[in-house]
Design a protein around this motif. Sequence first.
Motif, PDB file in Angstrom:
ATOM      1  N   ASP A  56     -14.814 -17.157 -12.417  1.00  0.00           N
ATOM      2  CA  ASP A  56     -15.611 -15.944 -12.302  1.00  0.00           C
ATOM      3  C   ASP A  56     -14.885 -14.842 -11.560  1.00  0.00           C
ATOM      4  O   ASP A  56     -15.408 -13.741 -11.407  1.00  0.00           O
ATOM      5  N   VAL A  57     -13.703 -15.133 -11.040  1.00  0.00           N
ATOM      6  CA  VAL A  57     -12.953 -14.154 -10.259  1.00  0.00           C
ATOM      7  C   VAL A  57     -12.066 -13.323 -11.181  1.00  0.00           C
ATOM      8  O   VAL A  57     -11.415 -13.845 -12.077  1.00  0.00           O
ATOM      9  N   ILE A  58     -12.064 -12.018 -10.964  1.00  0.00           N
ATOM     10  CA  ILE A  58     -11.209 -11.120 -11.743  1.00  0.00           C
ATOM     11  C   ILE A  58      -9.988 -10.792 -10.904  1.00  0.00           C
ATOM     12  O   ILE A  58     -10.100 -10.196  -9.828  1.00  0.00           O
ATOM     13  N   ASN A  59      -8.820 -11.218 -11.374  1.00  0.00           N
ATOM     14  CA  ASN A  59      -7.569 -10.960 -10.664  1.00  0.00           C
ATOM     15  C   ASN A  59      -6.992  -9.613 -11.088  1.00  0.00           C
ATOM     16  O   ASN A  59      -6.877  -9.332 -12.277  1.00  0.00           O
ATOM     17  N   LEU A  60      -6.634  -8.791 -10.118  1.00  0.00           N
ATOM     18  CA  LEU A  60      -6.086  -7.468 -10.378  1.00  0.00           C
ATOM     19  C   LEU A  60      -4.755  -7.304  -9.665  1.00  0.00           C
ATOM     20  O   LEU A  60      -4.620  -7.661  -8.487  1.00  0.00           O
ATOM     21  N   THR A  61      -3.778  -6.747 -10.361  1.00  0.00           N
ATOM     22  CA  THR A  61      -2.511  -6.374  -9.749  1.00  0.00           C
ATOM     23  C   THR A  61      -2.514  -4.865  -9.550  1.00  0.00           C
ATOM     24  O   THR A  61      -2.643  -4.105 -10.515  1.00  0.00           O
ATOM     25  N   VAL A  62      -2.411  -4.432  -8.305  1.00  0.00           N
ATOM     26  CA  VAL A  62      -2.577  -3.022  -7.959  1.00  0.00           C
ATOM     27  C   VAL A  62      -1.351  -2.526  -7.214  1.00  0.00           C
ATOM     28  O   VAL A  62      -0.928  -3.123  -6.212  1.00  0.00           O
ATOM     29  N   GLY A  63      -0.756  -1.437  -7.690  1.00  0.00           N
ATOM     30  CA  GLY A  63       0.376  -0.820  -7.016  1.00  0.00           C
ATOM     31  C   GLY A  63      -0.089   0.213  -6.005  1.00  0.00           C
ATOM     32  O   GLY A  63      -1.089   0.898  -6.227  1.00  0.00           O
ATOM     33  N   ALA A  64       0.633   0.327  -4.897  1.00  0.00           N
ATOM     34  CA  ALA A  64       0.213   1.254  -3.846  1.00  0.00           C
ATOM     35  C   ALA A  64       1.379   1.641  -2.963  1.00  0.00           C
ATOM     36  O   ALA A  64       2.340   0.884  -2.800  1.00  0.00           O
ATOM     37  N   SER A  65       1.288   2.841  -2.371  1.00  0.00           N
ATOM     38  CA  SER A  65       2.204   3.212  -1.296  1.00  0.00           C
ATOM     39  C   SER A  65       1.867   2.375  -0.066  1.00  0.00           C
ATOM     40  O   SER A  65       0.707   1.993   0.133  1.00  0.00           O
ATOM     41  N   PRO A  66       2.851   2.085   0.803  1.00  0.00           N
ATOM     42  CA  PRO A  66       2.602   1.190   1.941  1.00  0.00           C
ATOM     43  C   PRO A  66       1.475   1.652   2.861  1.00  0.00           C
ATOM     44  O   PRO A  66       0.646   0.843   3.276  1.00  0.00           O
ATOM     45  N   SER A  67       1.456   2.940   3.213  1.00  0.00           N
ATOM     46  CA  SER A  67       0.438   3.428   4.142  1.00  0.00           C
ATOM     47  C   SER A  67      -0.022   4.822   3.735  1.00  0.00           C
ATOM     48  O   SER A  67       0.808   5.669   3.391  1.00  0.00           O
ATOM     49  N   HIS A  69      -2.407   3.464   1.746  1.00  0.00           N
ATOM     50  CA  HIS A  69      -2.996   2.871   0.542  1.00  0.00           C
ATOM     51  C   HIS A  69      -2.991   1.349   0.566  1.00  0.00           C
ATOM     52  O   HIS A  69      -4.033   0.708   0.375  1.00  0.00           O
ATOM     53  N   ALA A  70      -1.813   0.745   0.758  1.00  0.00           N
ATOM     54  CA  ALA A  70      -1.739  -0.714   0.758  1.00  0.00           C
ATOM     55  C   ALA A  70      -2.524  -1.304   1.930  1.00  0.00           C
ATOM     56  O   ALA A  70      -3.134  -2.372   1.803  1.00  0.00           O
ATOM     57  N   LYS A  71      -2.520  -0.623   3.065  1.00  0.00           N
ATOM     58  CA  LYS A  71      -3.283  -1.114   4.219  1.00  0.00           C
ATOM     59  C   LYS A  71      -4.768  -1.185   3.889  1.00  0.00           C
ATOM     60  O   LYS A  71      -5.459  -2.143   4.266  1.00  0.00           O
ATOM     61  N   VAL A  72      -5.273  -0.184   3.191  1.00  0.00           N
ATOM     62  CA  VAL A  72      -6.681  -0.178   2.795  1.00  0.00           C
ATOM     63  C   VAL A  72      -6.953  -1.315   1.813  1.00  0.00           C
ATOM     64  O   VAL A  72      -7.968  -2.017   1.915  1.00  0.00           O
ATOM     65  N   ILE A  90      -1.266  -7.107  -4.380  1.00  0.00           N
ATOM     66  CA  ILE A  90      -0.902  -5.752  -3.981  1.00  0.00           C
ATOM     67  C   ILE A  90       0.609  -5.605  -4.025  1.00  0.00           C
ATOM     68  O   ILE A  90       1.334  -6.331  -3.343  1.00  0.00           O
ATOM     69  N   VAL A  91       1.083  -4.675  -4.837  1.00  0.00           N
ATOM     70  CA  VAL A  91       2.513  -4.429  -4.981  1.00  0.00           C
ATOM     71  C   VAL A  91       2.823  -3.079  -4.354  1.00  0.00           C
ATOM     72  O   VAL A  91       2.245  -2.063  -4.748  1.00  0.00           O
ATOM     73  N   GLU A  92       3.707  -3.057  -3.371  1.00  0.00           N
ATOM     74  CA  GLU A  92       3.991  -1.825  -2.627  1.00  0.00           C
ATOM     75  C   GLU A  92       5.217  -1.101  -3.191  1.00  0.00           C
ATOM     76  O   GLU A  92       6.212  -1.723  -3.534  1.00  0.00           O
ATOM     77  N   TYR A  93       5.120   0.224  -3.255  1.00  0.00           N
ATOM     78  CA  TYR A  93       6.200   1.081  -3.751  1.00  0.00           C
ATOM     79  C   TYR A  93       6.449   2.207  -2.748  1.00  0.00           C
ATOM     80  O   TYR A  93       5.503   2.762  -2.188  1.00  0.00           O
ATOM     81  N   GLU A 286     -11.689   5.724   9.681  1.00  0.00           N
ATOM     82  CA  GLU A 286     -12.012   6.412  10.936  1.00  0.00           C
ATOM     83  C   GLU A 286     -11.466   5.673  12.147  1.00  0.00           C
ATOM     84  O   GLU A 286     -11.040   6.297  13.130  1.00  0.00           O
ATOM     85  N   GLU A 287     -11.449   4.343  12.094  1.00  0.00           N
ATOM     86  CA  GLU A 287     -10.980   3.559  13.237  1.00  0.00           C
ATOM     87  C   GLU A 287      -9.459   3.465  13.292  1.00  0.00           C
ATOM     88  O   GLU A 287      -8.879   3.385  14.378  1.00  0.00           O
ATOM     89  N   ASN A 288      -8.809   3.464  12.143  1.00  0.00           N
ATOM     90  CA  ASN A 288      -7.361   3.256  12.115  1.00  0.00           C
ATOM     91  C   ASN A 288      -6.556   4.551  12.094  1.00  0.00           C
ATOM     92  O   ASN A 288      -5.359   4.529  12.391  1.00  0.00           O
TER      93      ASN A 288
END
Length: 298
Positions: A56-67, A69-72, A90-93, A286-288
Amino acid sequence: MRLSHLNTRSFKALAVCGLAASFALAGCGGGNSTESATSGSADAAASGEAGGASGDVINLTVGASPSPHAKVLHFIQDNLAAEAGINLEIVEYTDYHQPNVALNSGDLDANFYQTPNFLDDQVKEFGYEFDQGEGVHIEPLGIFSEKIKDLKDFPDGGKIGIISDVTNQRRALELLEANGFVKIAEGDEAANINSVEKLKNFEFFEAEGAQLVRSLSDVDIAVINGNFAQEGGLTINGDALVAEQGKGSPYTNLLVWKKDLSGDKLEGVKKLDELLHSDEVRTFFEENWSDGTVLPAF
């Protein structure tokens, strides 16, 4: 946007699949792309091919900038994804073009790193057929100075540092226009330092985004993107003379996916977009980033 009710589901993380590619830079700048990938849990090596669905789990591969975006995305993976029935790889670029190349080729299910104006430029240049969510956050531009404490003290004949890449230069000019330095002609979507009308006597100094912080002593003021300011030890709240606002900004960062995405993958991306607009993620921003370097846009 409110997070809709989602049932809790058990999940397995997928094995990391490496992506390796390079792409010539144009537009937003940056160095050669570097990538790293992380998956949801270490015991999921047998869960099948990366990017597929497991139960039932949907696996997603998502590209992101390190910060940021990837932190979120890591925050979502660790705290919200399981209840939503999704699992993120999560794949970082660090490159500003490769995430769209990888999305277009199908190596990614979505990416999270770009603004609407950059996306529009990419679509026009490369013919991508992408869809997008609502704005998640903004990394505001600020005007910084080592020489003056208030813009009213800007000297006659002074020097203004501005980013050299065309996408962000127009955005920087808009902040200068809002503070009485230039006027952008109506309809000038490609406004640059040579097309605007100067309302004060000054000289432009063009540089790459990361160089502007190091060049502050050479100019009277500089318009600097929040991420570059942060990397140079400056903050929006503590050091900027003025800055962009977050809510309602046309320069928010978006989740992007291919228009032909369908089935479980599309359902999973929509769930991720909901999570990106959740109260929990707003609080995480807001916290970070209490220094104002990153602002929620919802």
